[in-house]
Design a protein around this motif. Structure first.
Motif, PDB file in Angstrom:
ATOM      1  N   LEU A   1       2.354  -4.896  -9.179  1.00 17.05           N
ATOM      2  CA  LEU A   1       1.906  -4.595  -7.819  1.00 17.05           C
ATOM      3  C   LEU A   1       0.494  -5.130  -7.594  1.00 17.05           C
ATOM      4  O   LEU A   1       0.192  -5.695  -6.542  1.00 17.05           O
ATOM      5  CB  LEU A   1       1.942  -3.079  -7.598  1.00 17.05           C
ATOM      6  N   GLU A   2      -0.364  -4.992  -8.591  1.00 15.88           N
ATOM      7  CA  GLU A   2      -1.727  -5.497  -8.478  1.00 15.88           C
ATOM      8  C   GLU A   2      -1.751  -7.014  -8.342  1.00 15.88           C
ATOM      9  O   GLU A   2      -2.515  -7.567  -7.540  1.00 15.88           O
ATOM     10  CB  GLU A   2      -2.543  -5.083  -9.701  1.00 15.88           C
ATOM     11  N   VAL A   3      -0.903  -7.689  -9.110  1.00 15.48           N
ATOM     12  CA  VAL A   3      -0.871  -9.151  -9.076  1.00 15.48           C
ATOM     13  C   VAL A   3      -0.391  -9.647  -7.716  1.00 15.48           C
ATOM     14  O   VAL A   3      -0.983 -10.544  -7.110  1.00 15.48           O
ATOM     15  CB  VAL A   3       0.034  -9.696 -10.197  1.00 15.48           C
TER      16      VAL A   3
ATOM     17  N   ASN B   1       0.821  -1.210   0.000  1.00 16.60           N
ATOM     18  CA  ASN B   1       0.000   0.000   0.000  1.00 16.60           C
ATOM     19  C   ASN B   1       0.859   1.265   0.000  1.00 16.60           C
ATOM     20  O   ASN B   1       0.503   2.259  -0.641  1.00 16.60           O
ATOM     21  CB  ASN B   1      -0.939   0.004   1.207  1.00 16.60           C
ATOM     22  N   LEU B   2       1.979   1.226   0.705  1.00 17.04           N
ATOM     23  CA  LEU B   2       2.890   2.373   0.700  1.00 17.04           C
ATOM     24  C   LEU B   2       3.428   2.638  -0.702  1.00 17.04           C
ATOM     25  O   LEU B   2       3.502   3.786  -1.156  1.00 17.04           O
ATOM     26  CB  LEU B   2       4.055   2.132   1.667  1.00 17.04           C
ATOM     27  N   GLN B   3       3.784   1.559  -1.391  1.00 15.58           N
ATOM     28  CA  GLN B   3       4.267   1.704  -2.761  1.00 15.58           C
ATOM     29  C   GLN B   3       3.150   2.204  -3.673  1.00 15.58           C
ATOM     30  O   GLN B   3       3.379   3.049  -4.545  1.00 15.58           O
ATOM     31  CB  GLN B   3       4.797   0.358  -3.265  1.00 15.58           C
TER      32      GLN B   3
ATOM     33  N   ALA C   1      -4.830  -0.277  -7.486  1.00 12.01           N
ATOM     34  CA  ALA C   1      -4.965   0.031  -8.916  1.00 12.01           C
ATOM     35  C   ALA C   1      -4.580   1.465  -9.233  1.00 12.01           C
ATOM     36  O   ALA C   1      -4.195   1.777 -10.375  1.00 12.01           O
ATOM     37  CB  ALA C   1      -6.387  -0.249  -9.389  1.00 12.01           C
ATOM     38  N   LEU C   2      -4.654   2.352  -8.246  1.00 11.20           N
ATOM     39  CA  LEU C   2      -4.253   3.748  -8.472  1.00 11.20           C
ATOM     40  C   LEU C   2      -2.793   3.858  -8.872  1.00 11.20           C
ATOM     41  O   LEU C   2      -2.370   4.848  -9.472  1.00 11.20           O
ATOM     42  CB  LEU C   2      -4.500   4.587  -7.211  1.00 11.20           C
ATOM     43  N   SER C   3      -2.018   2.826  -8.557  1.00 10.99           N
ATOM     44  CA  SER C   3      -0.590   2.839  -8.877  1.00 10.99           C
ATOM     45  C   SER C   3      -0.324   2.668 -10.365  1.00 10.99           C
ATOM     46  O   SER C   3       0.753   3.001 -10.861  1.00 10.99           O
ATOM     47  CB  SER C   3       0.138   1.735  -8.112  1.00 10.99           C
TER      48      SER C   3
ATOM     49  N   ILE D   1      -4.632  -9.253  -0.419  1.00  7.54           N
ATOM     50  CA  ILE D   1      -5.986  -8.732  -0.239  1.00  7.54           C
ATOM     51  C   ILE D   1      -6.955  -9.856   0.124  1.00  7.54           C
ATOM     52  O   ILE D   1      -7.825  -9.688   0.988  1.00  7.54           O
ATOM     53  CB  ILE D   1      -6.445  -7.989  -1.506  1.00  7.54           C
ATOM     54  N   SER D   2      -6.824 -11.006  -0.507  1.00  8.10           N
ATOM     55  CA  SER D   2      -7.723 -12.116  -0.191  1.00  8.10           C
ATOM     56  C   SER D   2      -7.574 -12.548   1.269  1.00  8.10           C
ATOM     57  O   SER D   2      -8.556 -12.898   1.927  1.00  8.10           O
ATOM     58  CB  SER D   2      -7.462 -13.302  -1.122  1.00  8.10           C
TER      59      SER D   2
END
Length: 251
Positions: A169-171, A114-116, A162-164, A177-178
């Motif tokens: 990172l999303e993968v 999240n920081l990234q 996703a904002l990144s 997240i799960s």
């Protein structure tokens, strides 16, 4: 059979024929030659192509199915379903179970991601994208059903990452997240008297994260992310007796 494309390098005379078939098909899927959503040839056609028996093909297909690379449905044949998030989650589940990773480690990893994400989002996310995540953060309330809360939390966490605009990172975040969602479900089943205050407290810090991104304030965004992790860990410590991540948390 015309839609089937192999790499031309298969040698059925090598040891472990089923493994060779498996690796050839796996290579075709992971390289994109066999695309997601495409149908594999029938078991009979694959056996003919590779020059092996049907049981050998079935063994390879069972392995591909266990790896979540293909899906086998009676009457529909074999379909390529490889998804990067699914593959990452499968690999991460194995590591977590093997190494006895605890809940704090998972949530600390979430904090790092999240920081990234917020750091990148400040320069890559559009105002419209940020506003959408902010609306999600503001929509939490203590009258939500468990299903509504879990879905909203998923939308928020995935939206934040996703904002990144960073696919890797999303993968990677998909697995974390799960696990976060599983924790949330356990918290949601806790005493009703504590649920309302937990929702209200975390709602505020979620909003603070997104507002800091909107303001292009990296320091405030990082502080809010760390506060979110700290509060989530505090809630987890009060509601979860055994903080080692279990198999049910990894689904």
């Amino acid at each position: 059979m015309t839609a089937f494309v192999a790499d031309g390098g298969f040698d059925r005379n090598r040891a472990s024929v089923a493994d060779r078939v498996l690796r050839d098909l796996e290579s075709g899927i992971l390289s994109g030659r066999l695309k997601r959503g495409s149908k594999l040839p029938s078991e009979k056609e694959l056996a003919s192509y590779y020059g092996v028996s049907s049981p050998t093909i079935r063994e390879a297909i069972r392995a591909l199915s266990a790896m979540r690379l293909v899906e086998v449905r009676h009457g529909s044949g074999m379909t390529v379903i490889a998804d990067s998030s699914t593959l990452m989650a499968s690999a991460m589940r194995s590591v977590v179970e093997l190494e006895n990773i605890d809940l704090e480690s998972i949530l600390k990893l979430a904090e790092t991601l999240n920081l990234q994400a917020v750091d990148l989002a400040i320069t890559t996310a559009t105002p419209e994208e940020i506003d959408a995540v902010l609306d999600t953060a503001k929509s939490f309330n203590d009258s939500m059903s468990s299903e509504e809360f879990t879905q909203t939390l998923q939308d928020f966490l995935r939206g934040l990452i996703a904002l990144s605009h960073n696919k890797l990172l999303e993968v990677v975040a998909s697995f974390v997240i799960s696990t976060h969602l599983s924790l949330a479900r356990r918290i949601r089943q806790g005493p009703e008297s504590t649920w309302a205050s937990d929702v209200a407290r975390l709602r505020g810090v979620r909003i603070a994260i997104v507002e800091a991104v909107a303001a292009h304030d990296r320091q405030a965004a990082s502080k809010a992310v760390r506060e979110y992790t700290a509060q989530t860990l505090a809630i987890a410590g009060a509601t979860v007796d055994d903080q080692r991540v279990g198999v049910d948390d990894l689904r």
